[in-house]
Design a protein around this motif. Structure first.
Motif, short mmCIF file in Angstrom:
data_model
loop_
_atom_site.label_atom_id
_atom_site.label_comp_id
_atom_site.label_asym_id
_atom_site.label_seq_id
_atom_site.Cartn_x
_atom_site.Cartn_y
_atom_site.Cartn_z
N ARG A 256 0.84 -1.21 0.00
CA ARG A 256 0.00 0.00 0.00
C ARG A 256 0.87 1.26 0.00
NH1 ARG A 256 -3.22 -3.02 3.73
NH2 ARG A 256 -5.16 -3.68 2.77
N THR A 257 1.94 1.22 0.77
CA THR A 257 2.83 2.38 0.82
C THR A 257 3.46 2.62 -0.54
OG1 THR A 257 3.34 2.00 3.16
CG2 THR A 257 4.90 3.33 1.91
N TYR A 258 3.85 1.54 -1.21
CA TYR A 258 4.43 1.69 -2.55
C TYR A 258 3.42 2.32 -3.51
CZ TYR A 258 6.02 0.60 -7.23
OH TYR A 258 6.37 0.70 -8.55
N ILE A 259 2.18 1.82 -3.52
CA ILE A 259 1.16 2.34 -4.44
C ILE A 259 0.84 3.79 -4.12
CG2 ILE A 259 -1.25 2.13 -5.13
CD1 ILE A 259 -0.97 -0.88 -4.83
N ALA A 260 0.78 4.13 -2.82
CA ALA A 260 0.48 5.51 -2.43
C ALA A 260 1.58 6.46 -2.89
CB ALA A 260 0.31 5.60 -0.91
N TYR B 83 3.93 5.65 -5.47
CA TYR B 83 4.15 5.52 -6.91
C TYR B 83 2.92 4.88 -7.55
CZ TYR B 83 9.00 6.31 -5.48
OH TYR B 83 10.14 6.82 -4.93
N ALA B 84 1.85 5.65 -7.63
CA ALA B 84 0.59 5.12 -8.16
C ALA B 84 0.73 4.62 -9.59
CB ALA B 84 -0.50 6.19 -8.08
N ASP B 85 1.61 5.26 -10.37
CA ASP B 85 1.83 4.87 -11.76
C ASP B 85 3.21 4.24 -11.93
OD1 ASP B 85 -0.66 5.92 -12.61
OD2 ASP B 85 0.21 7.94 -12.61
N GLY B 86 3.73 3.69 -10.85
CA GLY B 86 5.07 3.13 -10.88
C GLY B 86 5.18 1.86 -11.70
N GLU B 87 6.42 1.46 -11.91
CA GLU B 87 6.69 0.28 -12.73
C GLU B 87 6.07 -0.98 -12.14
OE1 GLU B 87 10.52 -2.22 -14.55
OE2 GLU B 87 10.85 -0.47 -13.25
N PHE B 88 5.98 -1.04 -10.81
CA PHE B 88 5.51 -2.26 -10.16
C PHE B 88 4.11 -2.09 -9.55
CE2 PHE B 88 10.13 -1.84 -9.70
CZ PHE B 88 10.55 -2.92 -10.46
N ALA B 89 3.40 -1.03 -9.94
CA ALA B 89 2.09 -0.75 -9.36
C ALA B 89 1.10 -1.89 -9.62
CB ALA B 89 1.53 0.56 -9.90
N SER B 90 1.15 -2.46 -10.82
CA SER B 90 0.21 -3.54 -11.14
C SER B 90 0.50 -4.78 -10.30
CB SER B 90 0.27 -3.88 -12.63
OG SER B 90 1.58 -4.32 -13.00
N GLN B 91 1.79 -5.06 -10.05
CA GLN B 91 2.13 -6.21 -9.21
C GLN B 91 1.68 -5.99 -7.77
OE1 GLN B 91 6.13 -7.93 -9.72
NE2 GLN B 91 6.41 -6.56 -11.47
N ALA B 92 1.90 -4.78 -7.27
CA ALA B 92 1.48 -4.48 -5.90
C ALA B 92 -0.03 -4.59 -5.75
CB ALA B 92 1.95 -3.08 -5.51
N THR B 93 -0.76 -4.08 -6.75
CA THR B 93 -2.22 -4.15 -6.72
C THR B 93 -2.70 -5.60 -6.76
OG1 THR B 93 -2.41 -2.01 -7.82
CG2 THR B 93 -4.33 -3.45 -7.89
N ALA B 94 -2.05 -6.41 -7.59
CA ALA B 94 -2.43 -7.82 -7.70
C ALA B 94 -2.23 -8.56 -6.38
CB ALA B 94 -1.63 -8.49 -8.81
#
Length: 213
Positions: free
Chosen positions: A85-89, A91-102
């Motif tokens: 969650r911290t990563y997505i908050a 870097y919402a459009d970051g390189e690994f956002a889709s992996q974090a969301t999954a």
């Protein structure tokens, strides 16, 4: 960063690349191709492990910056939902956002049951003298208390024996005793007693598990 600065950064990496024998001109052409993404050159080059550091420093083609990469590495190593969650908050459009969301979407709920420290709940109770005579008043009172405790466990305190509670113990404290002689012995009862129900309340804690199995 200026174009020449970009070229210098790429050249330092390029010298270690498979194209190192081509000279600085080739490096400059690669720099131009990466920046302008001519013919998809930028995407192709940033996918190469030896060139990725340049794309990271310049944040080209969506490649994570060093700071983003560090945060993702920490989140991926810890495998905690809060880390993702911290990563997505950040870097919402970051390189690994889709992996974090999954990984957050696939998180498992883990419930654990615990019981709090026991507490006493006091309820009124009375006990009529039964007709079984005892040789002494002390014995008659003891029998009355035992009978009252059995009644309290099955009736008065029964509501604390299931669901969110666990009944840990029952005791009866009697007052207002009435004792009398009966058939050569003594019978006793009381009308001002209290049932003390010792109860432990259940709590459910829920945790998320984002670890990869």
């Amino acid at each position: 960063m200026t174009f020449l600065g970009v070229v210098d950064s790429i050249t330092s990496v390029f010298r270690k690349s498979p194209f190192a024998t081509g000279g600085s001109l080739t490096a400059g052409l690669l720099a131009l191709g990466v920046i302008s993404d001519l013919g998809g050159a930028g995407q192709f080059m940033c996918q190469q492990s030896w060139f990725r550091p340049v794309c990271s420093v310049l944040h080209l083609q969506g490649v994570a910056s060093p700071a983003e990469q560090k945060m993702w590495d920490s989140a991926a190593k810890g495998q905690t939902c809060d880390g993702y969650r911290t990563y997505i908050a950040t870097y919402a459009d970051g390189e690994f956002a889709s992996q974090a969301t999954a990984r957050l979407t696939a998180a498992r709920r883990i419930e654990s049951e615990t019981f709090l420290a026991p507490q006493d709940f006091v309820l009124p109770v009375a006990h009529r003298a039964d007709l079984t005579p005892y040789p002494t008043e002390a014995a008659a009172r003891a029998a009355a208390l035992a009978s009252a405790e059995s009644y309290a466990r099955d009736t008065t305190c029964a509501g604390y024996a299931s669901g969110e509670f666990r009944l840990k113990g029952v005791r009866v404290e009697a007052d207002g005793w009435t004792c009398r002689s009966y058939r050569g012995g003594t019978i006793c009862g009381f009308d001002q007693g209290k049932a003390v129900c010792t109860v432990s309340a259940r709590t459910i804690s829920v945790a998320e598990d984002c670890s990869v199995r």
